[in-house]
Design an enzyme around this catalytic site. Structure first.
Site, PDB file in Angstrom:
ATOM      1  N   GLY A 181     -45.599 -21.175  10.097  1.00 33.89           N
ATOM      2  CA  GLY A 181     -45.445 -22.342  10.961  1.00 33.89           C
ATOM      3  C   GLY A 181     -45.308 -21.964  12.414  1.00 33.89           C
ATOM      4  O   GLY A 181     -45.529 -20.811  12.809  1.00 33.89           O
TER       5      GLY A 181
ATOM      6  N   CYS B  74     -31.832 -18.100  24.275  1.00 33.29           N
ATOM      7  CA  CYS B  74     -33.053 -17.804  25.045  1.00 33.29           C
ATOM      8  C   CYS B  74     -32.782 -17.859  26.549  1.00 33.29           C
ATOM      9  O   CYS B  74     -33.268 -17.041  27.309  1.00 33.29           O
ATOM     10  CB  CYS B  74     -34.156 -18.820  24.769  1.00 33.29           C
ATOM     11  SG  CYS B  74     -34.404 -19.229  23.060  1.00 33.29           S
ATOM     12  N   ASP B  75     -32.008 -18.859  26.964  1.00 35.47           N
ATOM     13  CA  ASP B  75     -31.887 -19.135  28.401  1.00 35.47           C
ATOM     14  C   ASP B  75     -30.659 -18.537  29.069  1.00 35.47           C
ATOM     15  O   ASP B  75     -30.601 -18.477  30.301  1.00 35.47           O
ATOM     16  CB  ASP B  75     -31.852 -20.664  28.624  1.00 35.47           C
ATOM     17  CG  ASP B  75     -33.237 -21.198  28.891  1.00 35.47           C
ATOM     18  OD1 ASP B  75     -34.180 -20.589  28.369  1.00 35.47           O
ATOM     19  OD2 ASP B  75     -33.359 -22.202  29.619  1.00 35.47           O
TER      20      ASP B  75
ATOM     21  N   ILE C   7     -26.939 -31.517  19.711  1.00 33.91           N
ATOM     22  CA  ILE C   7     -26.533 -32.833  19.197  1.00 33.91           C
ATOM     23  C   ILE C   7     -27.119 -33.120  17.812  1.00 33.91           C
ATOM     24  O   ILE C   7     -27.377 -34.263  17.464  1.00 33.91           O
ATOM     25  CB  ILE C   7     -26.912 -33.952  20.198  1.00 33.91           C
ATOM     26  CG1 ILE C   7     -28.423 -33.918  20.496  1.00 33.91           C
ATOM     27  CG2 ILE C   7     -26.112 -33.837  21.474  1.00 33.91           C
ATOM     28  CD1 ILE C   7     -28.917 -35.165  21.197  1.00 33.91           C
TER      29      ILE C   7
ATOM     30  N   ARG D  89     -26.271 -27.828   5.228  1.00 28.64           N
ATOM     31  CA  ARG D  89     -26.996 -27.238   6.346  1.00 28.64           C
ATOM     32  C   ARG D  89     -26.521 -25.840   6.742  1.00 28.64           C
ATOM     33  O   ARG D  89     -26.326 -25.541   7.900  1.00 28.64           O
ATOM     34  CB  ARG D  89     -26.938 -28.185   7.557  1.00 28.64           C
ATOM     35  CG  ARG D  89     -27.615 -29.492   7.268  1.00 28.64           C
ATOM     36  CD  ARG D  89     -27.511 -30.429   8.428  1.00 28.64           C
ATOM     37  NE  ARG D  89     -26.155 -30.791   8.727  1.00 28.64           N
ATOM     38  CZ  ARG D  89     -25.801 -31.663   9.652  1.00 28.64           C
ATOM     39  NH1 ARG D  89     -26.694 -32.226  10.393  1.00 28.64           N
ATOM     40  NH2 ARG D  89     -24.533 -31.950   9.857  1.00 28.64           N
TER      41      ARG D  89
ATOM     42  N   GLY E 117     -37.904 -20.050   7.187  1.00 31.54           N
ATOM     43  CA  GLY E 117     -36.472 -19.841   7.415  1.00 31.54           C
ATOM     44  C   GLY E 117     -35.858 -19.289   6.122  1.00 31.54           C
ATOM     45  O   GLY E 117     -36.594 -18.908   5.208  1.00 31.54           O
ATOM     46  N   PRO E 118     -34.520 -19.274   6.030  1.00 33.83           N
ATOM     47  CA  PRO E 118     -33.887 -18.730   4.817  1.00 33.83           C
ATOM     48  C   PRO E 118     -34.348 -19.425   3.534  1.00 33.83           C
ATOM     49  O   PRO E 118     -34.480 -18.772   2.491  1.00 33.83           O
ATOM     50  CB  PRO E 118     -32.399 -18.959   5.033  1.00 33.83           C
ATOM     51  CG  PRO E 118     -32.231 -19.492   6.395  1.00 33.83           C
ATOM     52  CD  PRO E 118     -33.549 -19.691   7.045  1.00 33.83           C
TER      53      PRO E 118
ATOM     54  N   TYR F 119     -35.057 -37.568   5.465  1.00 32.78           N
ATOM     55  CA  TYR F 119     -34.825 -36.369   4.645  1.00 32.78           C
ATOM     56  C   TYR F 119     -35.545 -36.539   3.304  1.00 32.78           C
ATOM     57  O   TYR F 119     -35.473 -37.610   2.701  1.00 32.78           O
ATOM     58  CB  TYR F 119     -33.325 -36.157   4.394  1.00 32.78           C
ATOM     59  CG  TYR F 119     -32.597 -35.678   5.628  1.00 32.78           C
ATOM     60  CD1 TYR F 119     -32.512 -34.324   5.916  1.00 32.78           C
ATOM     61  CD2 TYR F 119     -32.029 -36.581   6.525  1.00 32.78           C
ATOM     62  CE1 TYR F 119     -31.872 -33.875   7.067  1.00 32.78           C
ATOM     63  CE2 TYR F 119     -31.381 -36.140   7.676  1.00 32.78           C
ATOM     64  CZ  TYR F 119     -31.318 -34.786   7.937  1.00 32.78           C
ATOM     65  OH  TYR F 119     -30.689 -34.350   9.067  1.00 32.78           O
TER      66      TYR F 119
ATOM     67  N   ARG G  60     -16.375 -32.429  16.388  1.00 36.77           N
ATOM     68  CA  ARG G  60     -16.719 -32.411  14.971  1.00 36.77           C
ATOM     69  C   ARG G  60     -16.709 -30.971  14.425  1.00 36.77           C
ATOM     70  O   ARG G  60     -16.661 -30.747  13.219  1.00 36.77           O
ATOM     71  CB  ARG G  60     -18.111 -33.019  14.775  1.00 36.77           C
ATOM     72  CG  ARG G  60     -18.438 -33.224  13.323  1.00 36.77           C
ATOM     73  CD  ARG G  60     -19.890 -33.544  13.104  1.00 36.77           C
ATOM     74  NE  ARG G  60     -20.237 -34.888  13.565  1.00 36.77           N
ATOM     75  CZ  ARG G  60     -21.392 -35.474  13.277  1.00 36.77           C
ATOM     76  NH1 ARG G  60     -22.277 -34.838  12.532  1.00 36.77           N
ATOM     77  NH2 ARG G  60     -21.669 -36.670  13.742  1.00 36.77           N
TER      78      ARG G  60
ATOM     79  N   CYS H 242     -31.923 -24.023  23.384  1.00 37.52           N
ATOM     80  CA  CYS H 242     -31.769 -22.635  22.949  1.00 37.52           C
ATOM     81  C   CYS H 242     -30.959 -21.818  23.951  1.00 37.52           C
ATOM     82  O   CYS H 242     -31.504 -21.275  24.913  1.00 37.52           O
ATOM     83  CB  CYS H 242     -33.148 -22.019  22.731  1.00 37.52           C
ATOM     84  SG  CYS H 242     -33.062 -20.323  22.140  1.00 37.52           S
TER      85      CYS H 242
END
Ligand code: NDP
Length: 487
Positions: free
Chosen positions: A75, A177-178, A287, A334, A53-54, A307, A220, A174
């Site tokens: 991965g 995707c769907d 979530i 994040r 990822g980044p 973590y 949130r 996702c």
């Protein structure tokens, strides 16, 4: 000191020493960084980055720029979660850019100066001695002088009845995707954060109605994200609702049962009532995430939520030579940009570690013949069927095992599977034929085989299709699928 006291003291010390050795607080055998011995190990990676990822990609860029031979394990989810987002509006220098495009740009930038990408995943790490030993999913073993953990996080699941049963048949994390498979249907998004808003916006152009189910009385998500909802008349937000169960049905399809979501049961915590939402065809979970730290937490210090702990203002972990970057260590920020930033810091910390143990140009040159060399055979081994005629021709010419991978250009999971699929195709050349079908191009093949979503793998044995598999397969799973079919 009498003997009894000495024995008791030893027993008291064992757990203390054991615990401190596990969390890396006192020197253990693995803290002996004997450079004279590294030539005995082969193949070697001076810097091994796990995750692409980044965070992993940026770590790769900084590491190679510091002159270290660097490897990135892609991965099972090359590109990470950013490949599943649409518009990114907070990447400096880009007003607006699509997540997959951003990842592709960084990938190209990192590949150019010579970072080696490996389409494999790390299954285990032995940190009991140094260099650290990595066992790959392919079964290969390699040695790393330093490791950057950039394994990211996985979307959380609800754990409610019906979730597993209809996973991939309407229940998913996702939206991008769907969404094309939910044309004119009613769907729900569960969650109240930025991801929930983003998923709803991805679904709105396709679905008839989108309801965001928020368990509290407020969201949130940032105000900026919530404001984006205003422009969509088919998105509604329901507050104080908890989805409790997912119901569906199962119909016989040409190659086995086809399941689909039909409704959900929810609880309204304000008026304390259960209610059923009928005619719901898609349940999209947003979530939050769980860190992918399983490989590391038995070796380095992790917090109660799993973590990996970074030390102070560095990306160092409790074990020397093991650095961390991105979401696997961050439950606060994040963001793509903070992941990338921590990736650059982790690479600088890895370089410092290597220099501090005395790894210089002379040692680097001395181990050139020990370096890991991936198989760089890039002959095309995958065939493409553009329509039914070409598809039938491939099947009639190949009576053995034919592995068909249905993909969509806009489906990140499908693109993520591409390097894995190509690698397996190369390894199993002669045992099976590998064919890719673009669902937007070869609509007749999609219709004929009743493919209901992508990614989708269908294995043909002597011209006969087996039941479709609707998910991204890991390298190991795809290998075993082909082996089973071939026997
Ligand atoms: P968050 O952790 O921010 O939000 C998770 C949401 O899911 C919360 O509303 C939480 O509810 C809810 N939730 C958790 N468990 C359950 C459950 N069992 N049942 C129902 N609801 C539940 O995660 P996100 O993935 O949304 O965001 C992660 C990070 O990524 C954030 O920092 C965000 O800003 C960032 N992000 C940025 C984007 C952008 O800028 N384009 C897009 C997407 C993400 P509660 O509030 O009650 O705890």
């Amino acid at each position: 000191m009498n003997v009894n006291f000495r024995i008791r003291a030893i027993f008291l010390l064992i757990p203390i020493v054991g615990l401190t050795a596990i969390c890396g607080c006192i020197p253990s055998k693995s803290d002996v960084f004997d450079l004279k011995n590294i030539k005995k190990h082969s193949p070697i990676m001076p810097v091994a980055i796990i995750g692409s990822g980044p965070a992993g990609l940026t770590a790769g860029l900084y590491s190679v720029q510091r002159g270290f031979k660097t490897y990135i394990f892609e991965g099972s989810k090359p590109g990470g979660l950013l490949t599943e987002t649409t518009e990114v509006e907070n990447w400096p220098g880009e007003n607006i850019i699509l997540g997959p495009e951003l990842i592709e740009n960084i990938h190209k930038q990192v590949e150019k100066p010579g970072v080696t990408f490996i389409a494999d995943a790390v299954e285990d790490i032995d940190m009991s001695s140094w260099p650290y030993k990595l066992t790959l999913e392919s079964g290969e073993q390699v040695y790393a002088l330093s490791i950057i953990a950039a394994t990211g996080a996985t979307p959380r699941r609800l754990g409610i009845p019906g979730e597993d049963e209809y996973w991939g048949y309407g229940v998913t994390t996702c939206a991008v995707c769907d969404a094309p498979f939910r044309k004119g249907q009613d769907v729900i998004v569960i969650g109240g954060g930025d991801s929930a808003v983003e998923e709803a916006i991805q679904l709105a152009p396709h679905a008839r109605n989108v309801t965001i189910m928020v368990r509290k009385g407020h969201m949130r998500a940032s105000q900026r994200m919530q404001d984006r909802l205003v422009g969509y008349s088919n998105i509604e937000v329901a507050y104080n609702v908890d989805v409790k169960e997912i119901f569906g049905e199962q119909k016989e399809g040409p190659f086995g049962p086809i399941k689909s979501v039909m409704s959900v049961k929810a609880y309204n915590s304000k008026d304390k009532t259960d209610f059923i939402m009928h005619d719901i065809k898609g349940v999209f979970l947003a979530i939050g995430h769980t860190p992918n730290s399983q490989l590391f937490c038995k070796h380095v210090r992790c917090d109660d939520n799993g973590y990996i702990e970074a030390q102070g203002r560095s990306q160092k972990t409790s074990k020397k030579g093991i650095l961390v970057a991105g979401d696997v260590a961050d439950h606060v920020y994040r963001q793509a940009i903070t992941s990338a930033g921590s990736g650059s810091m982790a690479a600088i910390d890895a370089a410092d570690f290597l220099r501090n143990i005395g790894f210089n140009d002379l040692y680097a040159e001395d181990i050139i013949s020990n370096l890991y060399h991936p198989n760089d055979d890039d002959r095309p081994v995958v065939q493409y069927a553009h329509d039914m005629q070409e598809f039938n021709q491939i099947l009639s010419e190949n009576q053995g095992t034919v592995v068909v991978d249905f993909y969509g250009q806009a489906c990140p999971s499908c693109l993520q599977m591409l390097p894995i699929y190509e690698q397996v195709a190369r390894e199993l050349e002669g045992k099976a034929v590998f064919v890719k079908v673009d669902i937007d191009e070869a609509e007749d093949v999609v219709k004929h085989l009743n493919v209901v979503k992508v990614p989708c793998i269908i294995v043909f044995k002597q011209g006969k299709p087996q039941a479709p598999i609707y998910r991204t397969l890991r390298r190991k799973e795809l290998m075993s699928l082909v082996h089973t079919a071939a026997h």
